[in-house]
Design an enzyme around this catalytic site. Structure first.
Site, PDB file in Angstrom:
ATOM      1  N   ASN A  96      37.071  39.780  31.423  1.00 45.25           N
ATOM      2  CA  ASN A  96      38.049  39.353  32.416  1.00 45.25           C
ATOM      3  C   ASN A  96      38.800  40.610  32.817  1.00 45.25           C
ATOM      4  OD1 ASN A  96      40.310  38.501  33.821  1.00 45.25           O
ATOM      5  ND2 ASN A  96      40.741  36.790  32.466  1.00 45.25           N
ATOM      6  N   ARG A 128      41.289  41.123  34.517  1.00 45.62           N
ATOM      7  CA  ARG A 128      42.746  41.008  34.547  1.00 45.62           C
ATOM      8  C   ARG A 128      43.363  41.112  33.150  1.00 45.62           C
ATOM      9  NH1 ARG A 128      43.544  35.691  37.731  1.00 45.62           N
ATOM     10  NH2 ARG A 128      45.747  36.145  37.437  1.00 45.62           N
ATOM     11  N   CYS A 129      42.528  41.186  32.128  1.00 46.23           N
ATOM     12  CA  CYS A 129      42.987  41.236  30.743  1.00 46.23           C
ATOM     13  C   CYS A 129      42.940  42.682  30.233  1.00 46.23           C
ATOM     14  CB  CYS A 129      42.093  40.339  29.887  1.00 46.23           C
ATOM     15  SG  CYS A 129      42.376  40.498  28.115  1.00 46.23           S
ATOM     16  N   SER A 130      44.070  43.186  29.757  1.00 47.72           N
ATOM     17  CA  SER A 130      44.113  44.575  29.299  1.00 47.72           C
ATOM     18  C   SER A 130      43.214  44.804  28.084  1.00 47.72           C
ATOM     19  CB  SER A 130      45.547  44.997  28.977  1.00 47.72           C
ATOM     20  OG  SER A 130      46.065  44.240  27.901  1.00 47.72           O
ATOM     21  N   ARG A 137      39.686  45.098  29.333  1.00 48.44           N
ATOM     22  CA  ARG A 137      39.474  46.407  29.971  1.00 48.44           C
ATOM     23  C   ARG A 137      39.347  47.502  28.921  1.00 48.44           C
ATOM     24  NH1 ARG A 137      43.671  44.488  33.315  1.00 48.44           N
ATOM     25  NH2 ARG A 137      45.114  45.998  32.376  1.00 48.44           N
TER      26      ARG A 137
END
Length: 114
Positions: A8, A10-12, A15
Site C-alpha cells: 500500500n 500510502r503506508c510508510s 514503503r
C-alpha cells in the site's frame, strides 16, 4: 531471488519494506497493490498459512470497517471472508518469497524471507 510484496503506497511501513527489498542485490521485486487488485480468499488463506499466521493475527483491527460490519476478529473464517471483501483489513506489508512469507512490521522483517 524473486520477492513479492503486498503493498500500500500510502503506508510508510510498506514503503520502507519496499525500499529494503529494492536495495537488496539480486532481488527481483514484484509489487502487488492489493487494494487495487484484491487477492481472493484462497490467495489470502494460502499466504497467511505460508507465514504461519491465523487470519485473526493478520487483520487490521483498528480499521473502521471492522466496526461497520461488526466483524468478530477472533473468528478466522469470518476474518478471511471480510479480508476478501475489504482488502484494507489485510495487515501490510506482506513479503513473499520461496523461503516463506512475513508481515514486514517492522519493515526490517522483510529480510527474514530473503
Amino acid at each position: 531471488m524473486k520477492a513479492s510484496i503486498w503493498h500500500n503506497s500510502r503506508c510508510s511501513k510498506s514503503r520502507q519494506a519496499l525500499a529494503i527489498l529494492t536495495e537488496m542485490p539480486g532481488v527481483e521485486v514484484e509489487v502487488f497493490d492489493y487494494l487495487k487488485t484484491p487477492p481472493t480468499r484462497p490467495e489470502i488463506e494460502a499466504v497467511l498459512a505460508r507465514a504461519g499466521l491465523r487470519p485473526s493475527e493478520a487483520v487490521r483491527k483498528g480499521e473502521a470497517v471492522v466496526k461497520d460490519i461488526g466483524l468478530d476478529t477472533s473468528d478466522d473464517a469470518a476474518v478471511l471472508d471480510a479480508m476478501a471483501r475489504h482488502p484494507i483489513l489485510i495487515e501490510r506489508p506482506i513479503v513473499i518469497t520461496d523461503k516463506g512469507a512475513v508481515i514486514a512490521r517492522p519493515p526490517e522483517k522483510a529480510r527474514d524471507v530473503l
